[in-house]
Design a protein around this motif. Sequence first.
Motif, PDB file in Angstrom:
ATOM      1  N   LEU A 171     -50.108   8.300   5.651  1.00  0.00           N
ATOM      2  CA  LEU A 171     -50.241   8.614   7.071  1.00  0.00           C
ATOM      3  C   LEU A 171     -48.875   8.787   7.721  1.00  0.00           C
ATOM      4  N   ALA A 172     -47.915   7.970   7.329  1.00  0.00           N
ATOM      5  CA  ALA A 172     -46.557   8.109   7.861  1.00  0.00           C
ATOM      6  C   ALA A 172     -46.004   9.488   7.541  1.00  0.00           C
ATOM      7  N   ALA A 173     -46.200   9.927   6.315  1.00  0.00           N
ATOM      8  CA  ALA A 173     -45.716  11.262   5.932  1.00  0.00           C
ATOM      9  C   ALA A 173     -46.422  12.336   6.753  1.00  0.00           C
ATOM     10  N   GLY A 174     -47.722  12.198   6.929  1.00  0.00           N
ATOM     11  CA  GLY A 174     -48.469  13.179   7.728  1.00  0.00           C
ATOM     12  C   GLY A 174     -48.045  13.197   9.179  1.00  0.00           C
ATOM     13  N   LEU A 175     -47.770  12.033   9.734  1.00  0.00           N
ATOM     14  CA  LEU A 175     -47.318  11.956  11.131  1.00  0.00           C
ATOM     15  C   LEU A 175     -45.928  12.552  11.312  1.00  0.00           C
ATOM     16  N   ALA A 176     -45.114  12.442  10.300  1.00  0.00           N
ATOM     17  CA  ALA A 176     -43.727  12.926  10.402  1.00  0.00           C
ATOM     18  C   ALA A 176     -43.630  14.448  10.383  1.00  0.00           C
ATOM     19  N   HIS A 177     -44.597  15.103   9.799  1.00  0.00           N
ATOM     20  CA  HIS A 177     -44.524  16.567   9.679  1.00  0.00           C
ATOM     21  C   HIS A 177     -45.368  17.226  10.769  1.00  0.00           C
ATOM     22  N   PRO A 178     -44.763  18.100  11.563  1.00  0.00           N
ATOM     23  CA  PRO A 178     -45.500  18.705  12.678  1.00  0.00           C
ATOM     24  C   PRO A 178     -46.790  19.423  12.273  1.00  0.00           C
ATOM     25  N   ARG A 179     -46.813  20.039  11.111  1.00  0.00           N
ATOM     26  CA  ARG A 179     -47.995  20.800  10.690  1.00  0.00           C
ATOM     27  C   ARG A 179     -49.204  19.894  10.435  1.00  0.00           C
TER      28      ARG A 179
END
Length: 125
Positions: free
Chosen positions: A55-63
């Motif tokens: 989730l952290a990785a997903g939150l960090a990327h705008p897309r």
Amino acid sequence: MSLRTRSPLLLAGLMAGAGALHLAVPKVFDATVPRVLPGTPRTWTYASGAVELALAAGLAHPRTRGAAARVTAGFFVGVFPANVQMAVDWRHRPRPQRAAAFARLPLQLPLVLWARSVARGADAP
């Protein structure tokens, strides 16, 4: 950097930190796993840590931010029973520990609202 830009990254940092802690010191989190769940507490601890890192990785990327923020809100709701378990188990501990366990309960709501806000911000033009 505006608050709108900073907020998702702060949430990503919170999730990354929590995920890393679940993997680095799992014993602390094993005790909060509700006993009604199947399998071993360690499995749930590692799984939740891995989910938090993803989730952290997903939150960090705008897309992927909008979808990750919505899932993060759901994740915060989903782990609430662990906080309840901790509060129940710690009700006879010394006052500072007991207070910390009970303080976690109402903190879930602002976390859910923060994640929803990040999702709305990611979906906005």
